[in-house]
Design a protein around this motif. Sequence first.
Motif, PDB file in Angstrom:
ATOM      1  N   ALA A 145      46.538  44.385  34.088  1.00 54.25           N
ATOM      2  CA  ALA A 145      47.794  43.665  34.246  1.00 54.25           C
ATOM      3  C   ALA A 145      49.043  44.465  34.842  1.00 54.25           C
ATOM      4  O   ALA A 145      49.676  44.019  35.652  1.00 54.25           O
ATOM      5  CB  ALA A 145      48.230  43.030  32.769  1.00 54.25           C
ATOM      6  N   GLU A 168      48.678  34.407  31.157  1.00 55.40           N
ATOM      7  CA  GLU A 168      48.401  33.504  32.264  1.00 55.40           C
ATOM      8  C   GLU A 168      46.866  33.718  32.251  1.00 55.40           C
ATOM      9  O   GLU A 168      46.061  32.369  32.328  1.00 55.40           O
ATOM     10  CB  GLU A 168      49.005  33.961  33.655  1.00 55.40           C
ATOM     11  N   ASN A 169      46.348  34.626  32.291  1.00 57.09           N
ATOM     12  CA  ASN A 169      44.745  35.140  32.611  1.00 57.09           C
ATOM     13  C   ASN A 169      43.950  34.888  31.306  1.00 57.09           C
ATOM     14  O   ASN A 169      42.721  35.192  31.350  1.00 57.09           O
ATOM     15  CB  ASN A 169      44.423  36.115  33.582  1.00 57.09           C
ATOM     16  N   HIS A 194      54.868  39.952  42.220  1.00 54.19           N
ATOM     17  CA  HIS A 194      55.010  40.405  40.986  1.00 54.19           C
ATOM     18  C   HIS A 194      56.057  41.581  41.144  1.00 54.19           C
ATOM     19  O   HIS A 194      56.968  41.863  40.354  1.00 54.19           O
ATOM     20  CB  HIS A 194      54.025  40.677  40.195  1.00 54.19           C
ATOM     21  N   LEU A 207      51.031  38.150  32.762  1.00 49.01           N
ATOM     22  CA  LEU A 207      49.751  38.079  33.665  1.00 49.01           C
ATOM     23  C   LEU A 207      48.913  37.859  32.502  1.00 49.01           C
ATOM     24  O   LEU A 207      47.839  37.188  32.650  1.00 49.01           O
ATOM     25  CB  LEU A 207      49.832  39.059  34.631  1.00 49.01           C
ATOM     26  N   ASP A 262      48.431  44.878  38.633  1.00 47.56           N
ATOM     27  CA  ASP A 262      48.524  43.680  39.015  1.00 47.56           C
ATOM     28  C   ASP A 262      50.134  43.419  39.297  1.00 47.56           C
ATOM     29  O   ASP A 262      50.613  42.775  40.456  1.00 47.56           O
ATOM     30  CB  ASP A 262      47.808  42.533  38.454  1.00 47.56           C
ATOM     31  N   ARG A 267      56.474  41.518  33.110  1.00 50.50           N
ATOM     32  CA  ARG A 267      55.460  40.819  34.096  1.00 50.50           C
ATOM     33  C   ARG A 267      54.078  40.926  33.910  1.00 50.50           C
ATOM     34  O   ARG A 267      53.292  40.101  33.615  1.00 50.50           O
ATOM     35  CB  ARG A 267      55.850  41.403  35.724  1.00 50.50           C
TER      36      ARG A 267
END
Lengths: 488, 488
Positions: A147, A374-375, A156, A371, A150, A367
């Motif tokens: 994460a 989100e995932n 991002h 993520l 990413d 951030r």
Amino acid sequence: MGRTLISIERGTGEPIYQQLRKALEHEIASGALNPRLPLPSSRELARELGVSRNTVNTAYQELQAEGFIESQPRRGLFVNPEMLKHLEYGEDEPVATAVDWSQRIRRSPDAEMPEIAKVRDWDRYPYPFVAGQVDAESFPKLAWARALRDALDPPHLHYSLRDGIDEDDPLLVDALCRAVLPTRGIEADPEQVLITLGSQQGLDLLGYTLLRPGDSVGVEDPGYLDARHIFSRAGALLTPLRVDASGLIPPPDLHGISLLHLTPSHHSPTNVTLSIGRRKQLLALAQQSDTLIIEDDYDSEFRYQGSPTPALKALPGSERVIYLGTFSKFLAPGLRLGYLVASPELIRELRSQRRYRVRHASGHLQRAMSLLIENGQYHRTVRRRRTQLQRKWHALRESLNETLPWRIDPPPGGVSIWVSGPPELDCVELARRALARGVVIERGDIYFADPAANRNHFRLGFAAIPHEAIRPGVAQLRRVITTMLEPR
Amino acid sequence: MGRTLISIERGTGEPIYQQLRKALEHEIASGALNPRLPLPSSRELARELGVSRNTVNTAYQELQAEGFIESQPRRGLFVNPEMLKHLEYGEDEPVATAVDWSQRIRRSPDAEMPEIAKVRDWDRYPYPFVAGQVDAESFPKLAWARALRDALDPPHLHYSLRDGIDEDDPLLVDALCRAVLPTRGIEADPEQVLITLGSQQGLDLLGYTLLRPGDSVGVEDPGYLDARHIFSRAGALLTPLRVDASGLIPPPDLHGISLLHLTPSHHSPTNVTLSIGRRKQLLALAQQSDTLIIEDDYDSEFRYQGSPTPALKALPGSERVIYLGTFSKFLAPGLRLGYLVASPELIRELRSQRRYRVRHASGHLQRAMSLLIENGQYHRTVRRRRTQLQRKWHALRESLNETLPWRIDPPPGGVSIWVSGPPELDCVELARRALARGVVIERGDIYFADPAANRNHFRLGFAAIPHEAIRPGVAQLRRVITTMLEPR
């Protein structure tokens, strides 16, 4: 400049302008240059030394920037008289008058209060029943590292690096509103959410924003000691309110109490859950006396029987409830990331407070966390952690009931078990002796308004200790307890 | 219990204990159960419903935890009278009295002060001459991601995840003392260093630790606006001190000023360097009046001619100097990581202050940063960044001098260029019009104690803007300026 001899050595590796600058600096410091005469022009000096004019100019610019020389309009460069003035201060060694820091440092109102004193090198002990720490082994390394990686790619990257001034990462706020708060029964819009550096910052910001010196804050007794420090530092007076097996006992009324700090899901430090009846009662009382309520919901995820009670903030008429959540307990306290849910007006003020203290939590961590939510890794991790903790909770409860000379019936939640021993058991002494046998436990007395009268309680955290260390750890603890309870 | 019919549906996916719990909850809420009679035993109910006793027990435990039922010694389980009591509060909808937040929120003393208002979506404009932001393209992605990943392996993992309470990462503190502070001429031991969430937190902690309400703080005029907010919020009165081309002009004495805030390397916002002469003079004055000095050294790395001046903290007799450094400018402001160097006594108090505000900076970020310093990437990055910024600084200075109707001679350092236009140029209007042409600049008036009298200054940051956008950006700016200066 024929008066002085400046020697430039080539090939020493030291830039020529540097050598020149130093030489001139020396001339000035030593007072060899007449302050009433202009310095040679760069052309003049360059020719004299056989160096380029740029070299001389660079040296001059630097001397100027550092105040050795100054430019006088239409007259040229001169030695800075201030340089000569300060030479009078005995050059480089002003007599340093020592600073009396004890006089300079503002005294905190909580100076007399005890502090949670953790065993700092707990990880070096075989049986670390510490609270508030996590087991490094069960940390989702790969998912988190991924994460973070990413979060360094567009789109991002911008949010990971920017100075957000007083803003939070919109993606994280959105993820909280959609995927995290609903699991607590809370419906919130982005303007009701503030990202914090953990519940602790939430409490601090609220203290300085809502409390005027002399205001009274209702705190649980026993209760979270750090909260008491934070509110005192904000100038508040504390009103301890007793806690029993159903959580805080509602007083007849809350008049005169401007703020009430609660840990309803799992009371800190005993882990009892505030009963629904009392929740509604407290909410009603708070409305009668216009008291604001802080719901410190630091580890509601960790409930081992049935489903978690919905948050106080999820009940009707809870505008006056300020909700604090954190990522510390489920992921790691070292991340320092949490959140706060309240009315937009209050959030705006807290945002401004935070701006002038720390601006905002690290954009990169924010951030990466969004993520992770989100995932789906966030929820997977919470579930996995819960299963691990549940197994540990059972193991600890069983071995305590098998070995201790008295029975305990801990509430099915939290990351620690609170133990109340017989009145004659001194937990301070117990903690000391247990440590000598490699068992780290937490004394419970300091969580009470009156520690001296409550020395028979202690706390066993089970998040950091490896599962297999629980039984042998408890066995060690029992030995200490037995010897302490032996009639002399 | 024959009175009520509880229907259990199998295969609905909903756990049976859940169904049972809900059914019982309904019975209680609806008042169908007689509070004076005990609930059926788990054996009884299990037989009646054809479910296991465990199922019934789990449902009961949950109802008990949530306060719907309570156990009465030797009598069994009963409906919790409190539940019935709260039913009188008009069930689930207590009349929510609205909170008047304007009355509850404590007013900040800096409410009247202007605030730095950044263009928040600056990255969407073609010519972002913003200050305090960085160019995402030049961020050392791989090195940073690698450091973060390595920080998740033993022996680092423990420090990345732990709750350090009031401690910093010892490895980062050590790296600062050995590899970073010496580049500023500062020799410090670990007990003199505190890790902050950026200079901003350093200022905030210092304000609340050193200032008593009514104390006077000397600030640069023009100067860093956020610092003025922070000190006012701590209850201090501000004494603006003028700044010229050699930095802050030393007053005859500093009597009555308890704290002096300086940006000596590159003055904020004009980037001038405080001359050596004045440094020594201010140090001597500070000692005479027992004034403490904050050296806010936020971007000394970025000097484009010659070597940086040594820090004030590096001068003899600088015990009263408190040094603030940050990783924001060289790496990214979004990281929120910085440091503070002062006397051990002061550091101890700041540590305790920080503990009750945010505990500490993220352990993971601290460990990753120390690895970045250890492996040399830190210094490589600083050097690369400096070269990039130097090229941009030259490009910006040249194109300004080529296109502007007046000459500028900016000091060779910092990440922005401060421009003072002719008196009739209104920078507020200029910023507004420039933005309409895609050029983001910063108005300079708000950095002065008297903004109205200083509307002809503005600031061009060049860290975030791509090199190739500088010239066209300045060209756009010139058009706006020319039209604004045209005689009407």
